[in-house]
Design a protein around this motif. Structure first.
Motif, mmCIF file in Angstrom:
data_model
loop_
_atom_site.group_PDB
_atom_site.id
_atom_site.type_symbol
_atom_site.label_atom_id
_atom_site.label_comp_id
_atom_site.label_asym_id
_atom_site.label_seq_id
_atom_site.Cartn_x
_atom_site.Cartn_y
_atom_site.Cartn_z
ATOM 1 N N ALA A 122 31.247 44.778 53.054
ATOM 2 C CA ALA A 122 31.310 46.167 52.560
ATOM 3 C C ALA A 122 31.740 46.171 51.100
ATOM 4 N N GLN A 123 32.671 45.276 50.813
ATOM 5 C CA GLN A 123 33.182 45.208 49.456
ATOM 6 C C GLN A 123 32.082 44.772 48.476
ATOM 7 N N ARG A 124 31.320 43.799 48.912
ATOM 8 C CA ARG A 124 30.218 43.328 48.053
ATOM 9 C C ARG A 124 29.178 44.417 47.886
ATOM 10 N N GLN A 145 24.114 50.326 39.327
ATOM 11 C CA GLN A 145 24.220 51.581 38.621
ATOM 12 C C GLN A 145 24.632 51.357 37.169
ATOM 13 N N TRP A 146 25.645 50.523 37.011
ATOM 14 C CA TRP A 146 26.164 50.363 35.663
ATOM 15 C C TRP A 146 25.223 49.571 34.770
ATOM 16 N N LEU A 147 24.309 48.819 35.368
ATOM 17 C CA LEU A 147 23.316 48.180 34.506
ATOM 18 C C LEU A 147 22.262 49.205 34.107
ATOM 19 N N GLY A 202 41.038 46.430 35.853
ATOM 20 C CA GLY A 202 40.552 46.084 37.200
ATOM 21 C C GLY A 202 39.286 46.856 37.502
ATOM 22 N N GLY A 203 38.148 46.166 37.616
ATOM 23 C CA GLY A 203 36.861 46.823 37.880
ATOM 24 C C GLY A 203 36.297 47.418 36.608
ATOM 25 N N CYS A 204 35.862 46.566 35.691
ATOM 26 C CA CYS A 204 35.500 47.038 34.339
ATOM 27 C C CYS A 204 34.065 47.547 34.256
ATOM 28 N N GLY A 261 31.956 47.486 31.055
ATOM 29 C CA GLY A 261 32.891 47.049 30.018
ATOM 30 C C GLY A 261 33.205 48.074 28.951
ATOM 31 N N ARG A 262 32.839 49.357 29.211
ATOM 32 C CA ARG A 262 33.055 50.339 28.135
ATOM 33 C C ARG A 262 34.534 50.515 27.817
ATOM 34 N N HIS A 263 35.395 50.515 28.851
ATOM 35 C CA HIS A 263 36.824 50.731 28.574
ATOM 36 C C HIS A 263 37.485 49.468 28.029
ATOM 37 N N THR A 264 37.022 48.332 28.521
ATOM 38 C CA THR A 264 37.528 47.061 27.973
ATOM 39 C C THR A 264 37.230 47.030 26.476
ATOM 40 N N ILE A 310 37.892 42.579 34.470
ATOM 41 C CA ILE A 310 37.397 41.817 35.620
ATOM 42 C C ILE A 310 36.539 42.717 36.501
ATOM 43 N N ASP A 311 35.498 42.153 37.031
ATOM 44 C CA ASP A 311 34.625 42.899 37.945
ATOM 45 C C ASP A 311 33.969 41.911 38.904
ATOM 46 N N LEU A 312 33.713 42.411 40.124
ATOM 47 C CA LEU A 312 33.142 41.553 41.161
ATOM 48 C C LEU A 312 31.622 41.437 41.046
ATOM 49 N N SER A 313 30.995 42.435 40.471
ATOM 50 C CA SER A 313 29.529 42.530 40.554
ATOM 51 C C SER A 313 28.820 41.967 39.322
ATOM 52 N N LYS A 314 27.496 42.066 39.378
ATOM 53 C CA LYS A 314 26.695 41.591 38.257
ATOM 54 C C LYS A 314 26.815 42.504 37.035
ATOM 55 N N ALA A 342 35.361 38.358 39.004
ATOM 56 C CA ALA A 342 36.382 38.024 40.005
ATOM 57 C C ALA A 342 36.678 39.237 40.858
ATOM 58 N N ASP A 343 37.351 38.983 41.961
ATOM 59 C CA ASP A 343 37.718 40.011 42.919
ATOM 60 C C ASP A 343 39.110 40.539 42.565
ATOM 61 N N ILE A 344 39.232 41.848 42.513
ATOM 62 C CA ILE A 344 40.533 42.443 42.172
ATOM 63 C C ILE A 344 41.611 42.026 43.179
ATOM 64 N N TYR A 345 41.205 41.681 44.412
ATOM 65 C CA TYR A 345 42.183 41.250 45.416
ATOM 66 C C TYR A 345 42.714 39.840 45.142
ATOM 67 N N SER A 361 43.109 50.773 35.895
ATOM 68 C CA SER A 361 41.907 50.774 36.721
ATOM 69 C C SER A 361 41.448 52.223 36.857
ATOM 70 N N VAL A 362 40.205 52.458 36.512
ATOM 71 C CA VAL A 362 39.663 53.813 36.447
ATOM 72 C C VAL A 362 38.453 53.920 37.380
ATOM 73 N N GLY A 363 38.581 54.718 38.424
ATOM 74 C CA GLY A 363 37.436 54.990 39.288
ATOM 75 C C GLY A 363 37.033 53.827 40.177
HETATM 76 C C1 SAM Z 1 32.624 53.317 39.492
HETATM 77 S S1 SAM Z 1 32.546 51.703 38.772
HETATM 78 C C2 SAM Z 1 33.728 51.955 37.469
HETATM 79 C C3 SAM Z 1 33.576 50.994 36.333
HETATM 80 C C4 SAM Z 1 34.519 51.232 35.147
HETATM 81 N N1 SAM Z 1 35.904 51.292 35.555
HETATM 82 C C5 SAM Z 1 34.118 52.478 34.401
HETATM 83 O O1 SAM Z 1 34.734 53.536 34.639
HETATM 84 O O2 SAM Z 1 33.226 52.396 33.572
HETATM 85 C C6 SAM Z 1 33.438 50.665 39.935
HETATM 86 C C7 SAM Z 1 33.440 49.187 39.581
HETATM 87 O O3 SAM Z 1 34.315 48.491 40.474
HETATM 88 C C8 SAM Z 1 33.761 47.210 40.737
HETATM 89 N N2 SAM Z 1 34.347 46.640 41.952
HETATM 90 C C9 SAM Z 1 34.151 47.028 43.242
HETATM 91 N N3 SAM Z 1 34.858 46.240 44.067
HETATM 92 C C10 SAM Z 1 35.524 45.335 43.289
HETATM 93 C C11 SAM Z 1 36.435 44.265 43.555
HETATM 94 N N4 SAM Z 1 36.802 43.961 44.786
HETATM 95 N N5 SAM Z 1 36.927 43.559 42.516
HETATM 96 C C12 SAM Z 1 36.557 43.863 41.237
HETATM 97 N N6 SAM Z 1 35.708 44.862 40.928
HETATM 98 C C13 SAM Z 1 35.188 45.598 41.936
HETATM 99 C C14 SAM Z 1 32.267 47.502 40.859
HETATM 100 O O4 SAM Z 1 31.498 46.336 40.697
HETATM 101 C C15 SAM Z 1 32.074 48.529 39.736
HETATM 102 O O5 SAM Z 1 31.700 47.919 38.531
#
Ligand code: SAM
Ligand code: ZN
Length: 345
Positions: A77-79, A88-90, A124-126, A129-132, A146-150, A170-173, A186-188
């Motif tokens: 589910a996490q993946r 979406q972000w791409l 956490g979950g960038c 990368g706009r906020h980074t 850091i972000d888990l996805s592509k 990487a995984d935020i966990y 971490s935003v959103g």
């Molecule tokens: C709604 S987007 C927000 C991205 C960014 N914070 C922004 O506002 O532009 C959520 C992000 O969380 C990442 N994400 C989801 N699960 C994650 C995990 N376990 N570890 C790291 N990143 C994760 C997703 O890949 C996605 O890029």
């Protein structure tokens, strides 16, 4: 603030990991030091190679300028969440930096650009990368997204020109980071994790005593209609569509919402009639957004297989039970919470 001359999207080519990132990394499995193996370099920077743990001997590749710590076995589910957002972000990789910067400051308020100056920061979950990138431009000593996805591929492209910005997959966990950050945010993201509180607990562990943490999450209060109507639609239908299909399907509610925003919410936003409108604070706030941004928001709400709506009391506990002080929790646009606290020294 953002320097207009700076290029947002850079041409491809030349993928390098900045060597200074290494000082912040640790094994995500056992916390031991990592060393570089089989490294190909360009000057001081790293083209490719492998990070090997001095404790458990695990190896993590560096590819296309990004160290990769993703466990292929991680929860499905996490993946799925990460990959949906990743796509979406791409897709939504467009230049809206002025407006994004304002929005970002709103999500992390009362933090200002001056606050991050010369600080070591982690996001956490960038996503893309706009906020980074903003934190890098505001003068952080170093900022790591850091972000888990592509989405990390886009994040890398969007930050690679800044010597102080770094991206890790990487995984935020299990953040592969030492406890030496002055500020984490971490935003959103946290409300889309299978265990939002676990994500927060794990991010806060990267912050050193005396540092600070910010988070922005969906609120449960005032969002009963989202939970009852949007949630089932999202869980049973929208999040199961292929990313491209959802991108187009989400145009339908976007057109309806956009018309209501421009014809009703925008004209009434500054009048006394605003109080009669449904979901007035939030919809009046986004009434000035472009069609594309409204599409992003609608898509965002439909794409995630997991979304939690968090009550103030629960959100405040995240901070209180993590040995923080001076926690400030604010109700944002009458539909979400933003929080900031200092880690006790
Ligand atoms: C709604 S987007 C927000 C991205 C960014 N914070 C922004 O506002 O532009 C959520 C992000 O969380 C990442 N994400 C989801 N699960 C994650 C995990 N376990 N570890 C790291 N990143 C994760 C997703 O890949 C996605 O890029
Ligand atoms: Zn290890």
């Amino acid at each position: 603030m953002l320097n207009k001359k700076q290029t947002w999207l850079l041409p491809n080519g030349c993928y390098l990991m900045k060597e200074r990132l290494l000082q912040y990394l640790a094994c995500p499995l056992c916390g031991a030091e990592l060393s570089l193996n089989d490294t190909e370099r360009d000057g001081r920077e790293i083209v490719s190679g492998e990070l090997r743990c001095g404790g458990c001997q695990s190896a993590f590749p560096i590819r296309s300028g990004v160290p990769r710590f993703v466990d292929p076995e991680c929860d499905e589910a996490q993946r799925a969440t990460a990959e949906n957002f990743g796509s979406q972000w791409l897709i939504f990789d467009h230049a809206r930096e002025r407006h994004w910067e304002e929005q970002f400051l709103d999500w992390i308020a009362p933090i200002t650009p001056d606050f991050v100056h010369d600080k070591v920061v982690v996001e956490g979950g960038c996503g893309m990368g706009r906020h980074t990138r903003f934190v890098g431009l505001w003068g952080a000593r170093d900022v790591i997204g850091i972000d888990l996805s592509k989405a990390v591929e886009a994040a890398y492209r969007n930050t690679k020109d800044l010597p102080n910005a770094h991206i890790i997959q990487a995984d935020i966990y299990h953040p592969p980071l030492k406890r030496r950050f002055d500020y984490a945010f971490s935003v959103g993201v946290l409300h889309h994790l299978p265990d939002p509180r676990g994500g927060f607990d794990s991010l806060i562990k990267c912050v050193k005593p005396g540092g600070a943490i910010s988070a922005w999450v969906y609120g449960r209060e005032n969002n009963g209609w989202v939970v009852k109507i949007v949630n089932p639609l999202r869980v049973h239908f929208a999040s199961k569509l292929p990313p491209r299909a959802l991108y187009f399907v989400s145009y339908i509610p976007t057109v309806i919402l956009y018309a209501a925003l421009k014809l009703i919410y925008a004209p009434l936003a500054q009048t006394g009639l605003k109080r009669f409108l449904f979901y007035a604070d939030y919809l009046s706030y986004i009434a000035r957004f472009t069609f594309r941004e409204i599409h992003t928001i609608v898509h965002d709400h439909l794409t995630a297989p997991v979304a939690f709506y968090i009550r103030r009391e629960e959100f405040a506990q995240w901070f209180d039970e993590n040995e923080t002080e001076h926690a400030e929790i604010h109700w944002h646009n009458s539909n979400s919470w933003r929080g900031l606290a200092r880690i006790q020294s």
